[in-house]
Design a protein around this motif. Sequence first.
Motif, PDB file in Angstrom:
ATOM      1  N   VAL A 111       0.858  -1.184   0.000  1.00  0.00           N
ATOM      2  CA  VAL A 111       0.000   0.000   0.000  1.00  0.00           C
ATOM      3  C   VAL A 111       0.893   1.231   0.000  1.00  0.00           C
ATOM      4  O   VAL A 111       2.025   1.191   0.472  1.00  0.00           O
ATOM      5  N   ASN A 112       0.372   2.328  -0.549  1.00  0.00           N
ATOM      6  CA  ASN A 112       1.161   3.562  -0.640  1.00  0.00           C
ATOM      7  C   ASN A 112       0.284   4.757  -0.259  1.00  0.00           C
ATOM      8  O   ASN A 112      -0.095   5.552  -1.116  1.00  0.00           O
ATOM      9  N   PRO A 113      -0.035   4.905   1.027  1.00  0.00           N
ATOM     10  CA  PRO A 113      -0.901   6.001   1.452  1.00  0.00           C
ATOM     11  C   PRO A 113      -0.206   7.355   1.318  1.00  0.00           C
ATOM     12  O   PRO A 113       1.025   7.443   1.347  1.00  0.00           O
ATOM     13  N   SER A 114      -0.995   8.404   1.194  1.00  0.00           N
ATOM     14  CA  SER A 114      -0.445   9.755   1.111  1.00  0.00           C
ATOM     15  C   SER A 114       0.079  10.184   2.482  1.00  0.00           C
ATOM     16  O   SER A 114      -0.230   9.575   3.512  1.00  0.00           O
ATOM     17  N   PHE A 115       0.872  11.254   2.496  1.00  0.00           N
ATOM     18  CA  PHE A 115       1.350  11.795   3.766  1.00  0.00           C
ATOM     19  C   PHE A 115       0.173  12.204   4.647  1.00  0.00           C
ATOM     20  O   PHE A 115       0.194  12.001   5.861  1.00  0.00           O
ATOM     21  N   TYR A 116      -0.844  12.800   4.038  1.00  0.00           N
ATOM     22  CA  TYR A 116      -2.019  13.215   4.804  1.00  0.00           C
ATOM     23  C   TYR A 116      -2.667  12.000   5.470  1.00  0.00           C
ATOM     24  O   TYR A 116      -3.033  12.037   6.652  1.00  0.00           O
ATOM     25  N   THR A 117      -2.803  10.908   4.726  1.00  0.00           N
ATOM     26  CA  THR A 117      -3.428   9.702   5.275  1.00  0.00           C
ATOM     27  C   THR A 117      -2.598   9.118   6.406  1.00  0.00           C
ATOM     28  O   THR A 117      -3.138   8.644   7.414  1.00  0.00           O
ATOM     29  N   LEU A 118      -1.269   9.156   6.285  1.00  0.00           N
ATOM     30  CA  LEU A 118      -0.402   8.681   7.369  1.00  0.00           C
ATOM     31  C   LEU A 118      -0.641   9.502   8.634  1.00  0.00           C
ATOM     32  O   LEU A 118      -0.730   8.943   9.735  1.00  0.00           O
TER      33      LEU A 118
END
Length: 432
Positions: A111-118
């Motif tokens: 998975v490659n979540p965005s910085f915002y999602t992290l």
Amino acid sequence: MEGQLKNGTILTSESGNKYEVVSLLGAGGQGEVYDVKCGSNHYALKWYFKGSATERQKKILETIIAKGSPDESFLWPMELIVPAKSDLYGYIMPLRPKNYKSIVDLMKKRVNPSFYTLCRTAFNLTRGYQKLHAMGAKYQDISFGNLFFNPDNGDVLICDNDNVSFDNSKPGGVLGTPGFMAPEIVRGEKRPSKDTDRYSLSVLLFYLFMVNHPLEGKLEASIRCMDMAARVKLYGTDPVFIFDPNNKTNRPVKGIHDNATIYWPLYPEKLRQMFTKAFTVGLNEPSKRITEPEWMTLFSNMMSGMLQCSCGAQLFYDEDLEAKGVAHTCWNCGKAVQVPNKIIIGKNRVLLNQNTKLLHHHVYDDFDMDTVVGSVVQNPNNPALWGIRNEDKVNWTYQKADGTQIPVAAGRTAGIAKGVKIIFPESTGEFK
């Protein structure tokens, strides 16, 4: 893969609900987890192995079920299943949706979540443990095996809650997961507590952002056999943070700990300072560990401080860079990124990008990151002018630089201009 329970087995809970075993989902050290069905709804059943199905564990579960879940982030035990003609038992909990992923998926780049999602994942995770601790409980075994998150929006689910212990009860038998236990537990000096939970939470957060363990650098790479003595030294008696500013003996090793080296400089200085405190002062002074509200304030500011480069990459606003007069440079293309206007409300800072939402937390400082109280909008008659539309239930007051005050009713807009203030019901914000 066969388990202790056959598919189709009907089990009756203590409240009389009947559950049909659908399939075995997996197994751990204490027992097996099954997909079960009650009517048309599916749940998860944890069924204990004989050695774990103790009377003590059952009493712990009874307490946990009676207390109730801290919030919806927890896959909390709902009810017990204790067959009359068996020494074994289990409990029912909500079933985890398949779109939730683990940090292992993040580490393996599935998975490659965005910085915002992290950041939202970190906020929601920390808020969950803050609510658990507010109930007078300690989790005792925080690790990446117990966290699942939605990589699309940062919602979290915390599982394996059957070892949660309350202050007025005896600590459970679980001490934690290797690598996540606080140094004082590794050394055999202390039992699990809220302070040790906070250390474990810091390790989990470091994994989330850096995809590396905070104590695993050169010293870990030099260990030939990771036996008990090596673990005690690395995590208990001689722990060294990989980015300790005063001790460089455990720096990340190229080719082994590349994630930490790559991600560390991408985050704002405030996050680096928090992690540094967590794994220097926090290693040996439990009372000085980072608290949940401290983490949550930081993560909320990181979420409301996202910059967007023209190349499409996201990066973080860093007030320390701005204070030094250093431009924000995109990590992807190397171009300078312009910082938009912002509003400062107490400890909260919000960059006023197009479509930015002013949240209840920003104005009322209550960690409600879901309720919108204002939106950045463009003046339909003059596209060069921008403002914040009041979407709260109360009036605001717009205070100009000369002190003139103008009421801003719900649905009306306050123009964005440096030096101007908005007086909210419980706080005041100033445009910078």
